[in-house]
Write a protein that holds these residues in place. Structure first.
Motif, PDB file in Angstrom:
ATOM      1  N   ALA A 160      15.087  49.782  60.840  1.00  0.00           N
ATOM      2  CA  ALA A 160      15.019  51.531  60.725  1.00  0.00           C
ATOM      3  C   ALA A 160      15.779  51.586  59.655  1.00  0.00           C
ATOM      4  O   ALA A 160      15.521  52.092  58.778  1.00  0.00           O
ATOM      5  CB  ALA A 160      15.122  52.003  61.927  1.00  0.00           C
ATOM      6  N   SER A 161      17.146  50.747  58.793  1.00  0.00           N
ATOM      7  CA  SER A 161      17.780  51.251  58.015  1.00  0.00           C
ATOM      8  C   SER A 161      17.280  50.124  56.878  1.00  0.00           C
ATOM      9  O   SER A 161      17.867  50.231  55.683  1.00  0.00           O
ATOM     10  CB  SER A 161      18.971  50.444  58.612  1.00  0.00           C
ATOM     11  OG  SER A 161      19.167  51.594  59.325  1.00  0.00           O
ATOM     12  N   GLY A 162      16.749  49.666  57.295  1.00  0.00           N
ATOM     13  CA  GLY A 162      15.785  48.855  55.669  1.00  0.00           C
ATOM     14  C   GLY A 162      16.299  46.999  55.640  1.00  0.00           C
ATOM     15  O   GLY A 162      16.537  46.533  54.594  1.00  0.00           O
ATOM     16  N   VAL A 163      17.246  46.868  57.050  1.00  0.00           N
ATOM     17  CA  VAL A 163      18.025  45.577  57.176  1.00  0.00           C
ATOM     18  C   VAL A 163      17.585  44.185  57.509  1.00  0.00           C
ATOM     19  O   VAL A 163      17.012  44.828  58.804  1.00  0.00           O
ATOM     20  CB  VAL A 163      19.094  45.522  56.984  1.00  0.00           C
ATOM     21  CG1 VAL A 163      20.613  44.486  57.180  1.00  0.00           C
ATOM     22  CG2 VAL A 163      20.351  46.805  56.059  1.00  0.00           C
ATOM     23  N   ASP A 164      16.811  43.279  57.023  1.00  0.00           N
ATOM     24  CA  ASP A 164      16.999  41.999  57.361  1.00  0.00           C
ATOM     25  C   ASP A 164      18.123  41.354  58.672  1.00  0.00           C
ATOM     26  O   ASP A 164      18.855  40.695  57.861  1.00  0.00           O
ATOM     27  CB  ASP A 164      15.897  41.335  56.552  1.00  0.00           C
ATOM     28  CG  ASP A 164      14.793  39.867  57.811  1.00  0.00           C
ATOM     29  OD1 ASP A 164      15.145  40.408  58.473  1.00  0.00           O
ATOM     30  OD2 ASP A 164      14.421  39.497  56.720  1.00  0.00           O
TER      31      ASP A 164
END
Length: 265
Positions: A160-164
């Motif tokens: 959701a935070s754009g972190v893989d």
């Protein structure tokens, strides 16, 4: 200055503490203690391969530790419980490493030094490797700190935070392999996991933020390294295990403080 073996040993211990303690916080938060242990055990196979092919021990330990960590990450969740998979691979790698060492012809090797460390034998080249590796680990953690924290809280939050989260797991895997490679000369493969976990666990009761925990863990690691070195010199005890004993005593003290504070609240 660096001609004094005790000074070199102290600098080596500090370098390992600087590298291992902040990484150990993520190991504790993610409950990866056995993962770190498996990676460390694999390093003895790297030592055997390095000596067999006339490479540096650091290179051999780094390559095999990284291969072990990546293999475990790839196989996890594919039909085996993680603790079972780690147990099989950790002890298998250690056993194969010990067997491989026995086949080395014409190579003199102090196996105890690699199993439990030989910090008093650290030379200037070892110091460069230890501190170079420590700075690289710190750079990785500082660069990816916020992303690593987000991924540690949960995969859904990370996405959701754009972190893989898989990428952050790879960063941790690389950092862990580096720490194993630089710490093998100081505390040995059997005690590396202790230097990862104990300072971080000791810092936990004294910390209110992740950053504070990492900083306190580094301080505890440094105190353990210097205190263990001094005690081993005074008492004529093995240095690597003595360093871990000091860390364990500090853990007991901070755990007691944490318990008292919780009861008083």
């Amino acid at each position: 200055m660096l001609d004094d073996f005790l000074i070199r040993a102290a600098l080596a211990g500090l370098g390992v503490a600087v590298a291992a303690a902040p990484l150990g916080c993520f190991v504790v938060w993610r409950r990866m203690a056995y993962f770190g242990d498996a990676t460390a055990h694999a390093a003895i196979l790297g030592v055997a391969l390095a000596l067999g092919f006339s490479m540096s021990v650091f290179t051999g330990a780094l390559v095999v530790a990284l291969a072990m960590a990546l293999t475990v990450s790839a196989l996890s969740g594919r039909g085996y419980a993680m603790d079972t998979l780690l147990g099989v691979m950790a002890h298998s790698a250690l056993a194969f490493g010990l067997v491989a060492v026995s086949f080395l012809q014409g190579v003199r090797i102090d196996l105890m030094a690699y199993l439990f460390g030989d910090i008093l034998a650290v030379d200037k080249t070892d110091l460069m490797v230890i501190w170079g590796g420590a700075m690289l680990v710190l750079a990785l953690l500082v660069w990816r700190w916020q992303a690593l924290l987000t991924a540690t809280l949960g995969s859904d939050l990370a996405y959701a935070s754009g972190v893989d989260p898989k990428r952050e797991q790879l960063v941790l895997t690389l950092a862990l392999a580096l720490v194993v490679a630089v710490a093998i000369k100081v505390v040995g493969v059997l005690l590396i996991a202790a230097m990862l976990i104990i300072p971080a666990a000791a810092a936990r009761p004294l910390s209110s933020t992740p950053e504070r925990m990492a900083a306190i863990a580094v301080l505890i690691g440094m105190v353990s390294a210097l205190g263990g070195l001094k005690l081993s010199f005074m008492l004529d005890t093995p240095t690597g295990p003595t360093i871990v004993c000091v860390a364990a005593i500090i853990f007991s003290a901070t755990s007691t403080i944490g318990l008292i504070n919780r009861n008083a609240a």
